[in-house]
Design a protein around this motif. Structure first.
Motif, mmCIF file in Angstrom:
data_model
loop_
_atom_site.group_PDB
_atom_site.id
_atom_site.type_symbol
_atom_site.label_atom_id
_atom_site.label_comp_id
_atom_site.label_asym_id
_atom_site.label_seq_id
_atom_site.Cartn_x
_atom_site.Cartn_y
_atom_site.Cartn_z
ATOM 1 N N TRP A 195 -13.545 1.309 -0.143
ATOM 2 C CA TRP A 195 -13.347 2.728 0.045
ATOM 3 C C TRP A 195 -11.866 3.019 0.037
ATOM 4 C CZ3 TRP A 195 -16.535 6.750 0.041
ATOM 5 C CH2 TRP A 195 -16.117 7.945 0.597
ATOM 6 N N GLN A 196 -11.517 4.173 -0.503
ATOM 7 C CA GLN A 196 -10.153 4.665 -0.346
ATOM 8 C C GLN A 196 -10.199 6.178 -0.306
ATOM 9 O OE1 GLN A 196 -7.922 3.169 -3.680
ATOM 10 N NE2 GLN A 196 -8.263 5.003 -4.876
ATOM 11 N N TYR A 197 -9.263 6.727 0.419
ATOM 12 C CA TYR A 197 -9.192 8.175 0.558
ATOM 13 C C TYR A 197 -7.741 8.537 0.806
ATOM 14 C CZ TYR A 197 -9.927 12.906 2.193
ATOM 15 O OH TYR A 197 -9.887 14.272 2.326
ATOM 16 N N GLY A 198 -7.321 9.625 0.216
ATOM 17 C CA GLY A 198 -5.967 10.104 0.436
ATOM 18 C C GLY A 198 -5.954 11.610 0.566
ATOM 19 N N ALA A 199 -4.968 12.116 1.258
ATOM 20 C CA ALA A 199 -4.819 13.570 1.428
ATOM 21 C C ALA A 199 -3.339 13.902 1.491
ATOM 22 C CB ALA A 199 -5.517 14.028 2.710
ATOM 23 N N PHE A 200 -3.001 15.079 0.947
ATOM 24 C CA PHE A 200 -1.625 15.542 1.041
ATOM 25 C C PHE A 200 -1.328 15.994 2.465
ATOM 26 C CE2 PHE A 200 -2.403 16.524 -3.599
ATOM 27 C CZ PHE A 200 -1.603 15.493 -4.071
ATOM 28 N N THR A 201 -0.095 15.779 2.896
ATOM 29 C CA THR A 201 0.329 16.122 4.250
ATOM 30 C C THR A 201 0.082 17.589 4.561
ATOM 31 O OG1 THR A 201 2.038 14.432 4.090
ATOM 32 C CG2 THR A 201 2.273 16.041 5.858
ATOM 33 N N GLU A 202 0.430 18.462 3.639
ATOM 34 C CA GLU A 202 0.272 19.899 3.880
ATOM 35 C C GLU A 202 -1.172 20.257 4.201
ATOM 36 O OE1 GLU A 202 1.152 24.201 1.717
ATOM 37 O OE2 GLU A 202 1.652 22.349 0.671
ATOM 38 N N ALA A 246 0.846 -1.204 0.000
ATOM 39 C CA ALA A 246 0.000 0.000 0.000
ATOM 40 C C ALA A 246 0.881 1.254 0.000
ATOM 41 C CB ALA A 246 -0.941 0.007 1.196
ATOM 42 N N LEU A 247 1.933 1.242 0.793
ATOM 43 C CA LEU A 247 2.849 2.380 0.853
ATOM 44 C C LEU A 247 3.536 2.594 -0.494
ATOM 45 C CD1 LEU A 247 4.247 4.609 2.439
ATOM 46 C CD2 LEU A 247 5.904 2.894 3.223
ATOM 47 N N ASP A 248 3.933 1.509 -1.137
ATOM 48 C CA ASP A 248 4.554 1.642 -2.457
ATOM 49 C C ASP A 248 3.585 2.278 -3.444
ATOM 50 O OD1 ASP A 248 6.883 0.534 -1.479
ATOM 51 O OD2 ASP A 248 6.437 -1.495 -2.214
ATOM 52 N N GLY A 249 2.327 1.887 -3.391
ATOM 53 C CA GLY A 249 1.325 2.488 -4.260
ATOM 54 C C GLY A 249 1.131 3.964 -3.972
ATOM 55 N N LEU A 250 1.121 4.331 -2.684
ATOM 56 C CA LEU A 250 0.998 5.737 -2.297
ATOM 57 C C LEU A 250 2.190 6.536 -2.812
ATOM 58 C CD1 LEU A 250 -0.252 8.119 -0.728
ATOM 59 C CD2 LEU A 250 0.951 7.261 1.299
ATOM 60 N N LYS A 251 3.373 6.008 -2.648
ATOM 61 C CA LYS A 251 4.570 6.709 -3.124
ATOM 62 C C LYS A 251 4.508 6.944 -4.633
ATOM 63 C CE LYS A 251 7.846 5.280 0.429
ATOM 64 N NZ LYS A 251 9.044 4.456 0.695
ATOM 65 N N GLN A 252 4.001 5.968 -5.361
ATOM 66 C CA GLN A 252 3.871 6.135 -6.803
ATOM 67 C C GLN A 252 2.858 7.232 -7.122
ATOM 68 O OE1 GLN A 252 5.733 4.694 -9.347
ATOM 69 N NE2 GLN A 252 4.702 6.356 -10.418
ATOM 70 N N GLN A 253 1.748 7.266 -6.404
ATOM 71 C CA GLN A 253 0.740 8.314 -6.600
ATOM 72 C C GLN A 253 1.338 9.688 -6.292
ATOM 73 O OE1 GLN A 253 -2.651 8.244 -7.545
ATOM 74 N NE2 GLN A 253 -2.182 6.179 -8.236
ATOM 75 N N LEU A 254 2.120 9.776 -5.236
ATOM 76 C CA LEU A 254 2.747 11.046 -4.861
ATOM 77 C C LEU A 254 3.757 11.484 -5.929
ATOM 78 C CD1 LEU A 254 3.248 10.421 -1.044
ATOM 79 C CD2 LEU A 254 1.578 11.959 -2.114
ATOM 80 N N ALA A 255 4.508 10.527 -6.448
ATOM 81 C CA ALA A 255 5.471 10.859 -7.502
ATOM 82 C C ALA A 255 4.743 11.358 -8.744
ATOM 83 C CB ALA A 255 6.327 9.632 -7.841
ATOM 84 N N ASP A 256 3.623 10.751 -9.059
ATOM 85 C CA ASP A 256 2.835 11.179 -10.222
ATOM 86 C C ASP A 256 2.220 12.558 -10.005
ATOM 87 O OD1 ASP A 256 3.460 8.753 -11.371
ATOM 88 O OD2 ASP A 256 1.480 7.857 -11.010
ATOM 89 N N ALA A 257 1.959 12.921 -8.717
ATOM 90 C CA ALA A 257 1.349 14.224 -8.413
ATOM 91 C C ALA A 257 2.364 15.354 -8.531
ATOM 92 C CB ALA A 257 0.738 14.207 -7.014
ATOM 93 N N GLY A 258 3.648 15.027 -8.476
ATOM 94 C CA GLY A 258 4.706 16.030 -8.659
ATOM 95 C C GLY A 258 4.783 17.026 -7.524
ATOM 96 N N GLU A 259 4.848 18.307 -7.864
ATOM 97 C CA GLU A 259 5.054 19.389 -6.892
ATOM 98 C C GLU A 259 3.963 19.457 -5.823
ATOM 99 O OE1 GLU A 259 7.522 21.729 -6.311
ATOM 100 O OE2 GLU A 259 8.646 20.419 -7.646
ATOM 101 N N ASP A 260 2.746 19.048 -6.157
ATOM 102 C CA ASP A 260 1.646 19.112 -5.190
ATOM 103 C C ASP A 260 1.891 18.198 -3.992
ATOM 104 O OD1 ASP A 260 0.261 20.905 -6.747
ATOM 105 O OD2 ASP A 260 -0.930 19.359 -7.745
ATOM 106 N N ALA A 261 2.751 17.217 -4.136
ATOM 107 C CA ALA A 261 2.946 16.209 -3.099
ATOM 108 C C ALA A 261 4.323 16.273 -2.455
ATOM 109 C CB ALA A 261 2.711 14.831 -3.689
#
Length: 168
Positions: free
Chosen positions: A70-77, A34-49
């Motif tokens: 269900w799934q939900y994600g949010a940027f740390t900021e 799951a963490l690997d998938g999140l990291k890939q999503q963050l990398a794809d989001a670029g500067e926003d992440a």
């Protein structure tokens, strides 16, 4: 299968389950899929992440047979900058053992106020309705008819995530 063999098999399976719970309390093979998938999503989001993010997800079948995904994600900021006080009512509603018991019973299929009132340890009818109002006001429950309650579909997995996070 004879009774002795059946009991021995049950003991073997129980021992394996207890060992698995002690050795690997998380789902999966221990990898960070799951963490690997999140990291890939963050990398794809670029500067926003830039600061990372949080993700929770689940696929749940309740004892009633209902299935939720269900799934939900949010940027740390966004999480760190948000007003955490907005979550106080939601957490407060979960902060009472009777309310947690009511939620568990409702997820298990007891949906009416009468069914809930028949449980021991949940208090008087007036107390039960007080707890149900607290849970409804915080969005953990909604009414589906006269005296009938359910956990909204979009809150089933988040509720189980909160319970998972609260485990020691």
């Amino acid at each position: 299968m004879e009774l002795e063999q059946w009991v021995a098999e049950l003991e073997r399976r129980l021992t394996a389950l207890e060992r698995q719970d002690r050795e690997s309390p998380r789902l999966g093979d221990g990898g960070f899929w799951a963490l690997d998938g999140l990291k890939q999503q963050l990398a794809d989001a670029g500067e926003d992440a830039v600061d990372g993010g949080v993700l929770y997800t689940g696929s749940v079948r309740l004892p009633t047979g209902e299935q939720y995904e269900w799934q939900y994600g949010a940027f740390t900021e966004a999480l760190l900058d948000g007003d955490w006080a907005d979550a106080a009512d939601s957490f407060a509603a979960l902060g009472h053992p009777v309310r947690l018991r009511l939620l568990r019973e409702i997820l298990g299929g007891r949906r009416t106020a009468a069914e809930l009132a028949a449980l021991d340890v949940v208090g008087t009818t007036g107390q039960i309705y007080h707890h149900l109002r607290q849970l409804t006001g915080a969005g953990w429950l909604h009414t589906t008819g006269r005296g009938r309650y359910e956990v909204p579909a979009a809150r089933v997995v988040p509720l189980l995530v909160v319970l998972t996070a609260a485990r020691p």
